[in-house]
Design a protein around this motif. Structure first.
Motif, short mmCIF file in Angstrom:
data_model
loop_
_atom_site.label_atom_id
_atom_site.label_comp_id
_atom_site.label_asym_id
_atom_site.label_seq_id
_atom_site.Cartn_x
_atom_site.Cartn_y
_atom_site.Cartn_z
N PHE A 1 0.84 -1.20 0.00
CA PHE A 1 0.00 0.00 0.00
C PHE A 1 0.87 1.25 0.00
O PHE A 1 0.65 2.18 -0.81
N ILE A 2 1.87 1.29 0.88
CA ILE A 2 2.75 2.45 0.95
C ILE A 2 3.49 2.66 -0.36
O ILE A 2 3.62 3.80 -0.85
N GLU A 3 3.97 1.58 -0.97
CA GLU A 3 4.71 1.71 -2.23
C GLU A 3 3.82 2.24 -3.36
O GLU A 3 4.25 3.07 -4.15
N THR A 4 2.59 1.79 -3.42
CA THR A 4 1.72 2.22 -4.53
C THR A 4 1.22 3.65 -4.36
O THR A 4 1.08 4.37 -5.35
N VAL A 5 0.97 4.08 -3.13
CA VAL A 5 0.36 5.40 -2.94
C VAL A 5 1.39 6.52 -2.87
O VAL A 5 1.01 7.70 -2.89
N THR A 6 2.67 6.20 -2.78
CA THR A 6 3.68 7.26 -2.70
C THR A 6 4.45 7.41 -4.00
O THR A 6 5.47 8.10 -4.04
N ARG A 7 3.97 6.79 -5.05
CA ARG A 7 4.62 6.89 -6.36
C ARG A 7 3.65 7.48 -7.39
O ARG A 7 2.45 7.61 -7.13
N VAL A 8 4.19 7.76 -8.56
CA VAL A 8 3.36 8.28 -9.64
C VAL A 8 2.35 7.23 -10.10
O VAL A 8 1.41 7.55 -10.84
N SER A 9 2.49 5.99 -9.65
CA SER A 9 1.56 4.93 -10.05
C SER A 9 0.12 5.25 -9.68
O SER A 9 -0.81 4.74 -10.32
N THR A 10 -0.10 6.07 -8.65
CA THR A 10 -1.47 6.44 -8.28
C THR A 10 -1.67 7.95 -8.22
O THR A 10 -2.79 8.40 -7.94
N GLN A 11 -0.64 8.73 -8.47
CA GLN A 11 -0.75 10.18 -8.36
C GLN A 11 -0.82 10.82 -9.74
O GLN A 11 -0.03 10.49 -10.63
N PRO A 12 -1.77 11.73 -9.96
CA PRO A 12 -1.97 12.32 -11.29
C PRO A 12 -0.72 13.01 -11.82
O PRO A 12 0.04 13.61 -11.06
N LEU A 13 -0.53 12.92 -13.13
CA LEU A 13 0.56 13.60 -13.81
C LEU A 13 -0.06 14.38 -14.96
O LEU A 13 -0.42 13.81 -15.99
N ALA A 14 -0.23 15.69 -14.77
CA ALA A 14 -0.89 16.51 -15.78
C ALA A 14 -0.06 16.56 -17.06
O ALA A 14 1.14 16.28 -17.06
N SER A 15 -0.74 16.92 -18.17
CA SER A 15 -0.07 16.94 -19.47
C SER A 15 1.07 17.93 -19.54
O SER A 15 1.98 17.80 -20.34
N GLU B 1 2.93 18.73 -16.75
CA GLU B 1 3.72 18.56 -15.54
C GLU B 1 4.59 17.31 -15.63
O GLU B 1 4.28 16.37 -16.36
N GLY B 2 5.66 17.30 -14.85
CA GLY B 2 6.47 16.10 -14.73
C GLY B 2 7.20 15.71 -16.00
O GLY B 2 7.14 16.39 -17.02
N VAL B 3 7.89 14.61 -15.92
CA VAL B 3 8.66 14.07 -17.03
C VAL B 3 8.30 12.60 -17.18
O VAL B 3 8.28 11.85 -16.20
N VAL B 4 7.98 12.19 -18.40
CA VAL B 4 7.57 10.82 -18.64
C VAL B 4 8.67 9.85 -18.23
O VAL B 4 8.41 8.79 -17.65
N ARG B 5 9.93 10.21 -18.52
CA ARG B 5 11.04 9.32 -18.15
C ARG B 5 11.04 9.05 -16.65
O ARG B 5 11.23 7.92 -16.21
N GLU B 6 10.83 10.10 -15.86
CA GLU B 6 10.80 9.92 -14.41
C GLU B 6 9.60 9.07 -13.99
O GLU B 6 9.70 8.27 -13.05
N ALA B 7 8.48 9.25 -14.68
CA ALA B 7 7.30 8.45 -14.36
C ALA B 7 7.55 6.97 -14.65
O ALA B 7 7.21 6.10 -13.85
N LEU B 8 8.17 6.67 -15.79
CA LEU B 8 8.47 5.29 -16.13
C LEU B 8 9.48 4.69 -15.15
O LEU B 8 9.37 3.52 -14.77
N THR B 9 10.45 5.49 -14.73
CA THR B 9 11.43 5.02 -13.75
C THR B 9 10.75 4.70 -12.43
O THR B 9 11.07 3.69 -11.77
N SER B 10 9.80 5.54 -12.01
CA SER B 10 9.07 5.30 -10.78
C SER B 10 8.24 4.02 -10.88
O SER B 10 8.17 3.23 -9.93
N MET B 11 7.61 3.81 -12.04
CA MET B 11 6.81 2.61 -12.24
C MET B 11 7.69 1.37 -12.21
O MET B 11 7.33 0.33 -11.64
N TYR B 12 8.87 1.47 -12.81
CA TYR B 12 9.80 0.35 -12.77
C TYR B 12 10.26 0.10 -11.33
O TYR B 12 10.43 -1.06 -10.91
N GLY B 13 10.45 1.17 -10.57
CA GLY B 13 10.82 1.02 -9.18
C GLY B 13 9.75 0.29 -8.38
O GLY B 13 10.06 -0.53 -7.50
N LEU B 14 8.48 0.57 -8.69
CA LEU B 14 7.39 -0.15 -8.03
C LEU B 14 7.44 -1.62 -8.38
O LEU B 14 7.22 -2.48 -7.52
N PHE B 15 7.73 -1.93 -9.63
CA PHE B 15 7.83 -3.32 -10.07
C PHE B 15 8.93 -4.03 -9.27
O PHE B 15 8.72 -5.11 -8.72
#
Length: 214
Positions: free
Chosen positions: A60-74, A76-90
């Motif tokens: 629960f802590i891992e999923t809710v503190t990453r971009v995996s559940t937090q909005p990323l506006a068009s 805002e943010g960087v897709v590369r960082e979002a993909l890295t965060s998703m890989y980190g969750l994996f």
């Protein structure tokens, strides 16, 4: 074999059996059933004990503190960082499961491992295997170009939002298994789905162009 030797052997076997029985009881003690709604799998019944609750809490802590559940506006943010965060969750999910003891098998009940592995194989793996390779191809062929020049930028963000919505449901499921109260208020808003009208002109699906139809 003397009667005394037989007594010692029998006692040792009985003692070992008693230890195993106590360990099994401790692992299944306070076992409760929890119903969780999982994307693509509808409602499932899970059997959880204290060990499973601890694993669910970590997930629960891992999923809710990453971009995996937090909005990323068009814008805002960087897709590369979002993909890295998703890989980190994996990677973290896999490490958490490897470090934990397997849940005790209970007839008719799923385990927290089942929920976590389903999230990896149905949500994260397909998304990462597709978009990580496509973004890396652009980065290697355009090393000086900003990420906003990537033709698939908007399409990737749109699919990311769909994955976020699905993982949001998994996060709620982990919260239920862990016994977290008011989990949805902790997670925040579910990322809103994007429609083709939300995409820039160059990223909108067109007839005969399945590559951008996300």
């Amino acid at each position: 074999m003397t009667s005394r030797s037989l007594f010692v052997i029998t006692g040792g076997v009985a003692g070992a059996a008693a230890v195993l029985a106590v360990q099994w009881y401790q692992r299944t003690a306070r076992l409760t059933q929890v119903k969780v709604t999982v994307p693509q799998l509808s409602e499932l019944t899970f059997a959880v004990n204290n060990d499973a609750r601890q694993v669910a809490w970590r997930m629960f802590i891992e999923t809710v503190t990453r971009v995996s559940t937090q909005p990323l506006a068009s814008d805002e943010g960087v897709v590369r960082e979002a993909l890295t965060s998703m890989y980190g969750l994996f990677a973290t999910t896999r490490d958490t499961l490897k470090a934990a003891r397997p849940s005790a098998a209970v007839p008719g009940g799923h385990t927290v491992e089942y929920l976590a592995i389903t999230m990896l194989n149905r949500e994260l793996r397909p998304f990462l295997s597709q978009w990580h390779a496509r973004l890396r191809e652009f980065e290697q062929s355009h090393p000086e170009a900003p990420e906003s020049d990537w033709p698939d930028n908007a399409a990737c963000r749109a699919e990311l939002q769909q994955v976020q919505r699905d993982i949001h449901a998994y996060a709620v499921g982990f919260a239920r298994l862990a016994g977290v109260r008011e989990a949805e208020s902790l997670i925040g808003l579910v990322p809103a789905p994007r429609t083709p009208d939300d995409l820039p002109e160059r990223s909108r699906p067109t007839a005969g162009n399945d590559r951008d139809a996300y």
